[in-house]
Design a protein around this motif. Structure first.
Motif, short mmCIF file in Angstrom:
data_model
loop_
_atom_site.label_atom_id
_atom_site.label_comp_id
_atom_site.label_asym_id
_atom_site.label_seq_id
_atom_site.Cartn_x
_atom_site.Cartn_y
_atom_site.Cartn_z
N ASP A 101 0.73 -1.14 0.08
CA ASP A 101 -0.04 0.02 -0.08
C ASP A 101 0.88 1.26 0.04
O ASP A 101 0.71 2.13 -0.67
CB ASP A 101 -1.01 0.13 1.29
CG ASP A 101 -2.27 -0.41 0.77
OD1 ASP A 101 -2.64 -0.81 -0.51
OD2 ASP A 101 -3.12 -0.71 1.83
N ALA A 102 1.92 1.22 0.92
CA ALA A 102 2.63 2.67 0.98
C ALA A 102 3.38 2.82 -0.15
O ALA A 102 3.56 3.88 -0.72
CB ALA A 102 3.71 2.49 2.49
N ALA A 103 3.95 1.56 -0.71
CA ALA A 103 4.81 1.65 -2.10
C ALA A 103 4.00 2.44 -3.22
O ALA A 103 4.51 3.00 -4.12
CB ALA A 103 5.45 0.15 -2.26
N LEU A 104 2.67 1.75 -3.23
CA LEU A 104 1.90 2.07 -4.43
C LEU A 104 1.76 3.57 -4.23
O LEU A 104 1.71 4.29 -5.24
CB LEU A 104 0.28 1.62 -4.38
CG LEU A 104 -0.60 1.77 -5.12
CD1 LEU A 104 -0.18 1.15 -6.59
CD2 LEU A 104 -2.04 1.15 -5.04
N GLY A 105 1.32 4.17 -3.04
CA GLY A 105 1.30 5.37 -3.06
C GLY A 105 2.27 6.47 -3.33
O GLY A 105 2.35 7.38 -4.03
N SER A 106 3.76 5.91 -2.94
CA SER A 106 4.84 6.59 -3.39
C SER A 106 4.91 6.33 -4.82
O SER A 106 5.59 7.55 -5.43
CB SER A 106 5.85 5.84 -2.73
OG SER A 106 7.22 6.45 -2.94
N ALA A 107 4.72 5.32 -5.64
CA ALA A 107 4.96 5.28 -6.71
C ALA A 107 4.25 6.07 -7.77
O ALA A 107 4.69 6.72 -8.68
CB ALA A 107 4.74 3.80 -7.30
N LEU A 108 2.90 6.20 -7.32
CA LEU A 108 1.89 7.09 -8.01
C LEU A 108 2.38 8.63 -7.76
O LEU A 108 2.07 9.46 -8.72
CB LEU A 108 0.39 6.91 -7.50
CG LEU A 108 -0.07 5.57 -7.89
CD1 LEU A 108 -1.40 5.31 -7.17
CD2 LEU A 108 -0.17 5.54 -9.43
N ARG A 109 2.89 8.80 -6.60
CA ARG A 109 3.40 10.29 -6.54
C ARG A 109 4.52 10.68 -7.35
O ARG A 109 4.57 11.65 -8.10
CB ARG A 109 3.72 10.56 -4.93
CG ARG A 109 2.61 10.70 -4.08
CD ARG A 109 3.02 11.40 -2.54
NE ARG A 109 3.87 10.32 -2.21
CZ ARG A 109 3.41 9.30 -1.27
NH1 ARG A 109 2.29 9.19 -1.12
NH2 ARG A 109 4.30 8.66 -0.64
N LYS A 110 5.47 9.54 -7.67
CA LYS A 110 6.60 9.61 -8.40
C LYS A 110 5.96 9.95 -9.87
O LYS A 110 6.78 10.74 -10.77
CB LYS A 110 7.60 8.62 -8.36
CG LYS A 110 8.12 8.79 -7.09
CD LYS A 110 9.19 7.39 -6.79
CE LYS A 110 9.97 7.35 -5.55
NZ LYS A 110 10.62 6.22 -5.44
N VAL A 111 5.16 9.31 -10.30
CA VAL A 111 4.61 9.07 -11.59
C VAL A 111 3.84 10.48 -11.84
O VAL A 111 3.97 11.16 -12.74
CB VAL A 111 3.49 7.95 -11.75
CG1 VAL A 111 2.81 8.18 -13.21
CG2 VAL A 111 4.28 6.64 -11.91
N MET A 112 2.98 11.18 -10.84
CA MET A 112 2.45 12.12 -10.98
C MET A 112 3.61 13.38 -11.33
O MET A 112 3.40 14.28 -12.08
CB MET A 112 1.51 12.44 -9.80
CG MET A 112 1.02 13.98 -9.94
SD MET A 112 -0.24 13.81 -11.19
CE MET A 112 -1.52 13.06 -10.35
N ALA A 113 4.60 13.41 -10.62
CA ALA A 113 5.76 14.34 -10.54
C ALA A 113 6.43 14.12 -11.92
O ALA A 113 6.59 15.30 -12.63
CB ALA A 113 6.73 14.18 -9.58
N ALA A 114 6.42 12.90 -12.44
CA ALA A 114 7.06 12.88 -13.82
C ALA A 114 6.14 13.02 -15.31
O ALA A 114 6.53 13.14 -16.39
CB ALA A 114 7.73 11.53 -13.96
#
Length: 325
Positions: A95-108
């Motif tokens: 769950d935590a990794a998914l949220g972190s990954a999506l934040r990175k994708v959003m930034a990219a």
């Protein structure tokens, strides 16, 4: 579009390393000749890509080359934010990794696409669990995950449906599948595909032996084979029933997997004829849940089975009622 295909080739090579030209052609649904032309186009544009022919050859990027281009289209960026059931990520501890990954994708993401991606995540939700599915038992996927990612064999203590005691199996896992909120382990046992429901695994032991999968078979292949076995299992027993129109919608929803055809529109008649298919006569006992809103028309053995089950229920209540003060 050729530009999309070139970018797909670049990202595949960046992720996978050396990839055979035939595999790229199959993945992108073009000819091998087209792939080689695309490689020449990438090289002409400054991408350090080269091809090696021969049995162990393939197409590869120069060692150390990376690109930070995302290449995402507007629809692709929105698709990433339509999340599957969060329970799947929680069960895997991600769950935590998914949220972190999506934040990175959003930034990219390219700036024009970010608002649409954010709105999509707030307006679209995919919940893979069924209505009134009942509470699901806690499932410990840790050892199963370890075996899947370490390519190791597993020893399972597994209880089949209807069995009182678990059985012991040594299996070669392909991977884990979440189907409508239920986790399954897909594995080979004695070189044949088997499906193990994770919440029926009493214990799992990681073995030191490396996994022995069938050559060329991936998780998706094994799952497709098992899925077809379940969904295309022949019924063998055709059953005709009459259902009160007032309960018809509920009946069709609960028995969708057993229907052989949709019922014909019979106007305003109180009773509607429905045709089903079961594997064995005893499966028809589930029709009792509709009590006096359903009548079995044929075959006679199913009619007798349902009648006998109803009589058993009546006898039980009479006996229990007589025993109480």
């Amino acid at each position: 579009m050729k530009a999309d295909r070139l970018l797909s080739i670049l990202l595949l090579l960046q992720t996978r390393g050396r990839v055979p030209a035939r595999e790229l052609a199959d993945r992108l649904e073009v000819s091998v000749r087209t792939i080689y032309r695309d490689v020449e186009a990438l090289s002409a544009s400054g991408v350090p890509v080269y091809a090696e022919r021969g049995r162990h050859g393939g197409i590869e990027l120069l060692a150390g080359f990376r690109t930070d281009v995302t290449g995402l289209t507007a629809d692709e960026s929105r698709a990433l934010f339509i999340l599957a059931a969060q329970g799947a990520h929680a069960a895997l501890g991600l769950d935590a990794a998914l949220g972190s990954a999506l934040r990175k994708v959003m930034a990219a993401l390219p700036a024009p696409y970010r608002p649409a991606a954010e709105v999509t995540s707030r307006r679209i939700l995919v919940d893979a669990t069924r209505w009134k599915g009942g509470p699901q038992p806690a499932v410990d996927l840790d050892v199963l995950q370890d075996a899947v990612f370490a390519d190791r064999r597993l020893r399972l203590r597994y209880r089949h449906s209807g069995a009182k005691e678990p059985s012991t199996y040594t299996v070669d896992p392909y991977g884990l599948v979440s189907k409508a909120g239920v986790w399954y382990l897909v594995a080979d046992r004695r070189a044949r595909p088997r499906l193990f429901r994770a919440d029926r695994v009493h214990s799992a032991t990681l073995l030191p032996d490396p996994v022995k999968r069938r050559p060329g078979v991936e998780l998706a292949d094994a799952w497709e084979e098992l899925r077809r076995q379940v969904e295309e299992r022949p019924g063998g027993l055709d059953v005709t029933v009459r259902v009160r129109r007032s309960r018809l919608d509920m009946f069709l929803r609960l028995n969708a997997s057993s229907l052989t055809e949709l019922p014909e529109d019979e106007g305003e008649n109180e009773w509607v004829t429905v045709r089903l298919s079961y594997g064995v006569v005893r499966e028809a006992r589930q029709l009792l849940q509709f009590a006096d809103a359903l009548e079995v028309v044929s075959p006679p053995e199913v009619r007798a089975e349902v009648a006998a089950a109803a009589a058993s229920v009546t006898e039980l209540y009479q006996r229990v009622g007589a025993a109480r003060p």
